[in-house]
Design an enzyme around this catalytic site. Sequence first.
Site, PDB file in Angstrom:
ATOM      1  N   LYS A 132       0.479  -7.291  60.902  1.00  0.00           N
ATOM      2  CA  LYS A 132       1.181  -8.182  61.839  1.00  0.00           C
ATOM      3  C   LYS A 132       1.707  -7.385  63.043  1.00  0.00           C
ATOM      4  O   LYS A 132       1.593  -7.817  64.189  1.00  0.00           O
ATOM      5  CB  LYS A 132       2.340  -8.905  61.136  1.00  0.00           C
ATOM      6  CG  LYS A 132       1.899  -9.892  60.065  1.00  0.00           C
ATOM      7  CD  LYS A 132       1.117 -11.053  60.647  1.00  0.00           C
ATOM      8  CE  LYS A 132       0.630 -12.016  59.596  1.00  0.00           C
ATOM      9  NZ  LYS A 132      -0.341 -12.999  60.066  1.00  0.00           N
ATOM     10  N   TYR A 185       7.724 -15.828  61.957  1.00  0.00           N
ATOM     11  CA  TYR A 185       8.287 -16.725  60.949  1.00  0.00           C
ATOM     12  C   TYR A 185       9.230 -15.943  60.055  1.00  0.00           C
ATOM     13  O   TYR A 185       8.903 -14.841  59.621  1.00  0.00           O
ATOM     14  CB  TYR A 185       7.209 -17.304  60.032  1.00  0.00           C
ATOM     15  CG  TYR A 185       5.993 -17.901  60.676  1.00  0.00           C
ATOM     16  CD1 TYR A 185       6.020 -18.479  61.947  1.00  0.00           C
ATOM     17  CD2 TYR A 185       4.790 -17.923  59.968  1.00  0.00           C
ATOM     18  CE1 TYR A 185       4.880 -19.044  62.492  1.00  0.00           C
ATOM     19  CE2 TYR A 185       3.649 -18.485  60.504  1.00  0.00           C
ATOM     20  CZ  TYR A 185       3.691 -19.038  61.773  1.00  0.00           C
ATOM     21  OH  TYR A 185       2.551 -19.581  62.296  1.00  0.00           O
ATOM     22  N   TYR A 204       0.148  -5.269  54.742  1.00  0.00           N
ATOM     23  CA  TYR A 204       0.232  -6.627  55.298  1.00  0.00           C
ATOM     24  C   TYR A 204       1.138  -6.630  56.523  1.00  0.00           C
ATOM     25  O   TYR A 204       0.780  -7.114  57.606  1.00  0.00           O
ATOM     26  CB  TYR A 204       0.764  -7.622  54.247  1.00  0.00           C
ATOM     27  CG  TYR A 204       1.242  -8.903  54.868  1.00  0.00           C
ATOM     28  CD1 TYR A 204       0.331  -9.821  55.384  1.00  0.00           C
ATOM     29  CD2 TYR A 204       2.608  -9.193  55.001  1.00  0.00           C
ATOM     30  CE1 TYR A 204       0.762 -10.994  56.006  1.00  0.00           C
ATOM     31  CE2 TYR A 204       3.047 -10.352  55.614  1.00  0.00           C
ATOM     32  CZ  TYR A 204       2.114 -11.246  56.115  1.00  0.00           C
ATOM     33  OH  TYR A 204       2.544 -12.398  56.738  1.00  0.00           O
ATOM     34  N   SER A 261       5.425 -12.422  61.857  1.00  0.00           N
ATOM     35  CA  SER A 261       6.325 -12.481  60.707  1.00  0.00           C
ATOM     36  C   SER A 261       7.569 -11.645  60.956  1.00  0.00           C
ATOM     37  O   SER A 261       7.531 -10.650  61.701  1.00  0.00           O
ATOM     38  CB  SER A 261       5.573 -11.924  59.494  1.00  0.00           C
ATOM     39  OG  SER A 261       6.463 -11.626  58.447  1.00  0.00           O
TER      40      SER A 261
END
Length: 343
Positions: free
Chosen positions: A156, A180, A152, A126
Amino acid sequence: MKKNILVTGGAGYIGTHTLIELISAGHSPVVVDNLSNSSEEAIRRVEKIVGAEIPFHKVTVQDIPAMRAIFEQYSFNAIIHFAGLKAVGESVAKPLEYYKNNLDSTLVLLDLAKEFGVKKLIFSSSATVYGTPEELPLKETSRVGVGITNPYGRTKYMLEEVLKDVAVSDPSFEITLLRYFNPVGAHESGTIGEDPSDIPNNLLPYVAQVAVGKLNHVNVFGNDYETIDGTGVRDYIHVVDLARGHVAALNYSTPGVHTYNLATGNGTSVLQLIAAFSKASGREIPYQIAERRPGDIAACYASAAQAEHEIGWKAELSIENACADAWKWQSLNPDGYAGPINA
Ligand code: NAD
Ligand code: UFG
C-alpha cells in the site's frame, strides 16, 4: 454527472457495498474480479438490492489482453481499484504473491488508464501506511512509511508512491488515495457482508462468529497496552460510510493526488467492541486474554476533517449500527454466500 466506472475487486467486501452506493448515485459500475477472495453470488445479491444488472467480468487485472478488451468495450470515466490481496499474516508467509498481485495489477491498470485516457482513479489505501503512528489522531500529513511490519502494508505504501509519481508525470491525472481505517458492518438488508473464507483474522468478523456459535471464544491479543482498558484501540468505520466516501471522491474533480483518511475520529478498544457486539446480538461473547499479536500497535485512529472539508464526506453511522448490521448478516447467513439467501 453519470459516470461509467471500472470497479476492480468489486465482488469483495468493500466493493459490493460501494456498488450499491454508486448505483444509487446514478453511476454505472462494471466489475472486474477474479473471485480469488469472493464469489459471484455477492454480485447477484447486490443486483437484487439495487434491482439492476451489473456487468461482471471474471478476469485477473494483470491479464492485459482481457483487460484491454474490457476498456475497449466500455468507455470508462473513472476507475475504483479495490482489487488486491489483504491478509496481513498471509503476506508475511507469501510476500512474492502479495507484491506481484498488488503491485502488478495497479501497474497494468495505470498503463491501460493512460492508453485509454481514463484520468480519474480512486485507490484503496490503508491506515497501515502510517506504520507506527507518530501522532494521534492521525492526519493525512502525519508521517508515513515508518514501522510498517508486513509486505501487505508495504504494497500500500509503495503504491501510494507510484501513484504520486504517475500524477507528477502526467498532471491531467486525478488520483484519490483513500486511507481506510477498520471497515466493519454490513448492508442493512443483511444479504451482503464480509465473508472470510477461513477463520477470520480481523476482530469484528471473529466476534460475530463467536456470537453465532461457530467459534468458542475471542482471544484478546494483549491487555497491557497504554489504552483505556489495556486492549488495542482502533477506528472502526461502517462499510456503508466507507462506500459513500468513494462516491464523494468521484464527485470531486481536480487534477493531482488527493489523500483522505476515511475514519470516524473515534477509537474503540477490543473490550468495548466485544461489549457493543454483545449488546447488539443479545448474546454473551466469551473471551480470553492472550499474548499480544506480533506487529500490532496499541492505538490507531484518525481525523477525517480533510475529507469533510474537501469532498464533503463524513462518517454518519455508529459502532452500534455496525454491530447490529454485522450481526444481521452473520445470523441470517452463518455460512456466508455459500448458504441460502435469508433476509
Ligand atoms: P476483499 O478481499 O473482500 O476484496 C478484494 C477483491 O479483489 C476480492 O473480491 C478478490 O477476489 C479481488 N482480487 C484480488 N486480486 C485480484 C486481481 N489481481 N484481479 C482481480 N481481482 C482481484 O477485500 P476488501 O476488504 O473488500 O478490500 C478492498 C480493498 O481495500 C483492498 O485493496 C484492501 O487491501 C483495501 N483495504 C481493506 C481493508 C479492510 O480491512 N477490509 C482496510 C484497508 C484497505
Ligand atoms: N484482535 C484481537 N483478537 C482477534 C483479532 C484482533 O484482540 O482475534 C485485536 C487486535 O490486536 C487489534 C484489534 O483487535 O488490537 C483490531 O485487529 P484487526 O485484525 O481487526 O485489525 P488491525 O487494525 O490489526 O488491521 C487492520 C486491517 C489491516 C490493516 C491494518 C492497519 O485488517 O489490513 O488494519 O490499517 F493493515
